[in-house]
Design a protein around this motif. Structure first.
Motif, PDB file in Angstrom:
ATOM      1  N   THR A 175      -7.387   7.067   2.613  1.00 23.90           N
ATOM      2  CA  THR A 175      -6.192   7.650   3.201  1.00 23.90           C
ATOM      3  C   THR A 175      -4.978   7.003   2.568  1.00 23.90           C
ATOM      4  OG1 THR A 175      -7.376   7.929   5.279  1.00 23.90           O
ATOM      5  CG2 THR A 175      -4.979   8.094   5.370  1.00 23.90           C
ATOM      6  N   ALA A 176      -4.012   7.819   2.196  1.00 28.07           N
ATOM      7  CA  ALA A 176      -2.794   7.297   1.585  1.00 28.07           C
ATOM      8  C   ALA A 176      -1.590   8.029   2.150  1.00 28.07           C
ATOM      9  CB  ALA A 176      -2.850   7.472   0.076  1.00 28.07           C
ATOM     10  N   SER A 177      -0.530   7.285   2.351  1.00 26.74           N
ATOM     11  CA  SER A 177       0.714   7.878   2.801  1.00 26.74           C
ATOM     12  C   SER A 177       1.867   7.110   2.189  1.00 26.74           C
ATOM     13  CB  SER A 177       0.824   7.819   4.317  1.00 26.74           C
ATOM     14  OG  SER A 177       2.104   8.296   4.722  1.00 26.74           O
ATOM     15  N   ARG A 178       2.822   7.833   1.687  1.00 29.09           N
ATOM     16  CA  ARG A 178       4.013   7.188   1.139  1.00 29.09           C
ATOM     17  C   ARG A 178       5.112   7.107   2.190  1.00 29.09           C
ATOM     18  NH1 ARG A 178       3.844  10.370  -4.515  1.00 29.09           N
ATOM     19  NH2 ARG A 178       2.139   9.199  -5.406  1.00 29.09           N
ATOM     20  N   ILE A 179       4.865   7.726   3.330  1.00 32.12           N
ATOM     21  CA  ILE A 179       5.872   7.735   4.384  1.00 32.12           C
ATOM     22  C   ILE A 179       5.438   6.753   5.461  1.00 32.12           C
ATOM     23  CG2 ILE A 179       7.059   9.129   6.108  1.00 32.12           C
ATOM     24  CD1 ILE A 179       6.425  11.559   4.322  1.00 32.12           C
ATOM     25  N   SER A 180       6.084   5.607   5.480  1.00 35.27           N
ATOM     26  CA  SER A 180       5.722   4.582   6.439  1.00 35.27           C
ATOM     27  C   SER A 180       6.872   3.594   6.573  1.00 35.27           C
ATOM     28  CB  SER A 180       4.462   3.844   5.978  1.00 35.27           C
ATOM     29  OG  SER A 180       4.155   2.800   6.870  1.00 35.27           O
ATOM     30  N   THR A 181       6.979   3.004   7.737  1.00 37.07           N
ATOM     31  CA  THR A 181       7.990   1.968   7.930  1.00 37.07           C
ATOM     32  C   THR A 181       7.458   0.594   7.563  1.00 37.07           C
ATOM     33  OG1 THR A 181       7.332   1.706  10.229  1.00 37.07           O
ATOM     34  CG2 THR A 181       9.137   3.254   9.778  1.00 37.07           C
ATOM     35  N   ALA A 182       6.158   0.516   7.314  1.00 31.28           N
ATOM     36  CA  ALA A 182       5.545  -0.770   6.988  1.00 31.28           C
ATOM     37  C   ALA A 182       4.676  -0.642   5.745  1.00 31.28           C
ATOM     38  CB  ALA A 182       4.695  -1.259   8.154  1.00 31.28           C
ATOM     39  N   HIS A 214     -18.840   0.150 -12.940  1.00 23.98           N
ATOM     40  CA  HIS A 214     -18.984   0.997 -11.752  1.00 23.98           C
ATOM     41  C   HIS A 214     -17.702   0.995 -10.922  1.00 23.98           C
ATOM     42  CE1 HIS A 214     -23.077   2.464 -11.908  1.00 23.98           C
ATOM     43  NE2 HIS A 214     -23.461   1.276 -12.331  1.00 23.98           N
ATOM     44  N   THR A 215     -17.066  -0.158 -10.819  1.00 23.45           N
ATOM     45  CA  THR A 215     -15.804  -0.255 -10.092  1.00 23.45           C
ATOM     46  C   THR A 215     -14.740   0.596 -10.767  1.00 23.45           C
ATOM     47  OG1 THR A 215     -16.364  -2.483  -9.346  1.00 23.45           O
ATOM     48  CG2 THR A 215     -14.042  -1.863  -9.252  1.00 23.45           C
ATOM     49  N   LEU A 216     -14.683   0.521 -12.084  1.00 17.99           N
ATOM     50  CA  LEU A 216     -13.730   1.337 -12.826  1.00 17.99           C
ATOM     51  C   LEU A 216     -14.018   2.820 -12.610  1.00 17.99           C
ATOM     52  CD1 LEU A 216     -11.397   1.639 -14.814  1.00 17.99           C
ATOM     53  CD2 LEU A 216     -13.060   1.400 -16.681  1.00 17.99           C
ATOM     54  N   GLY A 217     -15.287   3.200 -12.579  1.00 13.05           N
ATOM     55  CA  GLY A 217     -15.656   4.593 -12.325  1.00 13.05           C
ATOM     56  C   GLY A 217     -15.159   5.067 -10.971  1.00 13.05           C
ATOM     57  N   ALA A 218     -15.300   4.215  -9.946  1.00 11.03           N
ATOM     58  CA  ALA A 218     -14.812   4.579  -8.609  1.00 11.03           C
ATOM     59  C   ALA A 218     -13.289   4.701  -8.615  1.00 11.03           C
ATOM     60  CB  ALA A 218     -15.251   3.545  -7.579  1.00 11.03           C
ATOM     61  N   ALA A 219     -12.616   3.779  -9.298  1.00  9.58           N
ATOM     62  CA  ALA A 219     -11.153   3.837  -9.378  1.00  9.58           C
ATOM     63  C   ALA A 219     -10.696   5.109 -10.090  1.00  9.58           C
ATOM     64  CB  ALA A 219     -10.617   2.603 -10.100  1.00  9.58           C
ATOM     65  N   LEU A 220     -11.386   5.474 -11.158  1.00  9.86           N
ATOM     66  CA  LEU A 220     -11.026   6.700 -11.876  1.00  9.86           C
ATOM     67  C   LEU A 220     -11.281   7.947 -11.021  1.00  9.86           C
ATOM     68  CD1 LEU A 220     -12.299   5.788 -15.455  1.00  9.86           C
ATOM     69  CD2 LEU A 220      -9.925   5.910 -14.663  1.00  9.86           C
ATOM     70  N   ALA A 221     -12.344   7.928 -10.226  1.00 13.25           N
ATOM     71  CA  ALA A 221     -12.610   9.043  -9.316  1.00 13.25           C
ATOM     72  C   ALA A 221     -11.496   9.162  -8.278  1.00 13.25           C
ATOM     73  CB  ALA A 221     -13.966   8.860  -8.624  1.00 13.25           C
ATOM     74  N   ILE A 222     -11.008   8.039  -7.799  1.00 15.36           N
ATOM     75  CA  ILE A 222      -9.895   8.039  -6.840  1.00 15.36           C
ATOM     76  C   ILE A 222      -8.642   8.611  -7.499  1.00 15.36           C
ATOM     77  CG2 ILE A 222      -8.312   6.540  -5.548  1.00 15.36           C
ATOM     78  CD1 ILE A 222     -10.824   4.692  -5.113  1.00 15.36           C
ATOM     79  N   LEU A 223      -8.362   8.186  -8.725  1.00 14.96           N
ATOM     80  CA  LEU A 223      -7.198   8.719  -9.442  1.00 14.96           C
ATOM     81  C   LEU A 223      -7.319  10.222  -9.664  1.00 14.96           C
ATOM     82  CD1 LEU A 223      -6.517   5.887 -12.042  1.00 14.96           C
ATOM     83  CD2 LEU A 223      -5.160   6.458 -10.019  1.00 14.96           C
ATOM     84  N   ASP A 224      -8.531  10.693  -9.968  1.00 13.85           N
ATOM     85  CA  ASP A 224      -8.750  12.135 -10.130  1.00 13.85           C
ATOM     86  C   ASP A 224      -8.430  12.883  -8.842  1.00 13.85           C
ATOM     87  OD1 ASP A 224      -9.522  11.847 -12.775  1.00 13.85           O
ATOM     88  OD2 ASP A 224     -11.674  11.981 -12.348  1.00 13.85           O
ATOM     89  N   LYS A 225      -8.861  12.335  -7.696  1.00 11.69           N
ATOM     90  CA  LYS A 225      -8.587  12.974  -6.403  1.00 11.69           C
ATOM     91  C   LYS A 225      -7.084  12.980  -6.109  1.00 11.69           C
ATOM     92  CE  LYS A 225     -12.650  14.082  -4.843  1.00 11.69           C
ATOM     93  NZ  LYS A 225     -13.008  15.473  -4.562  1.00 11.69           N
ATOM     94  N   ILE A 226      -6.395  11.897  -6.461  1.00  8.36           N
ATOM     95  CA  ILE A 226      -4.946  11.842  -6.256  1.00  8.36           C
ATOM     96  C   ILE A 226      -4.263  12.914  -7.100  1.00  8.36           C
ATOM     97  CG2 ILE A 226      -2.871  10.443  -6.672  1.00  8.36           C
ATOM     98  CD1 ILE A 226      -4.619   7.972  -5.925  1.00  8.36           C
TER      99      ILE A 226
END
Length: 126
Positions: free
Chosen positions: A17-24, A97-109
């Motif tokens: 979950t990601a949000s750029r709208i937050s007070t914190a 494998h960690t890099l693969g997961a990070a790249l999958a996250i970037l693809d979803k973003i």
């Protein structure tokens, strides 16, 4: 707040979950498992563990976490590996494998960004 899931071969599902709208500024990892919830706060560097007992009583434990500056710790571990010729704490295979997961996250973003851009361009209104 967009949520995306990654499913791993062992059946584990990670919801991101990601949000750029937050007070914190929030940098947390939350893990849910049978009878237990763990909340790791990267900013405060603390770990809270909530457990549910057989009698349905909720227990709380603040786990001991050694506070370190992450990049400094990573650099020190790398230099130690070079100086002592010991294997690093993480293997190249695990890092890949960690890099693969990070790249999958970037693809979803990126995928989500394109959907939002298309929706805004076409005049979509909530």
């Amino acid at each position: 707040m967009p949520t995306r899931g990654l499913q791993f071969p062992n059946g584990c599902v990670a919801n991101l979950t990601a949000s750029r709208i937050s007070t914190a500024r929030v940098r947390k990892l939350r893990l849910f498992q049978p009878r237990q919830y763990l909340s790791l706060d990267y900013g405060r560097q603390d770990l809270a563990i909530f457990s549910v007992g057989e009698d349905r009583q909720i227990g709380f434990e603040q786990a001991h976490v050694t506070k370190v500056e992450p990049l400094k710790s990573q650099l020190e571990a790398f230099l130690d590996s070079v100086e002592t010729r010991n294997s690093p704490k993480t293997s190249g295979h695990a890092a890949r494998h960690t890099l693969g997961a990070a790249l999958a996250i970037l693809d979803k973003i990126e995928e989500h960004s394109q959907v939002v851009s298309h929706s805004l361009a076409s005049g979509w209104k909530p």
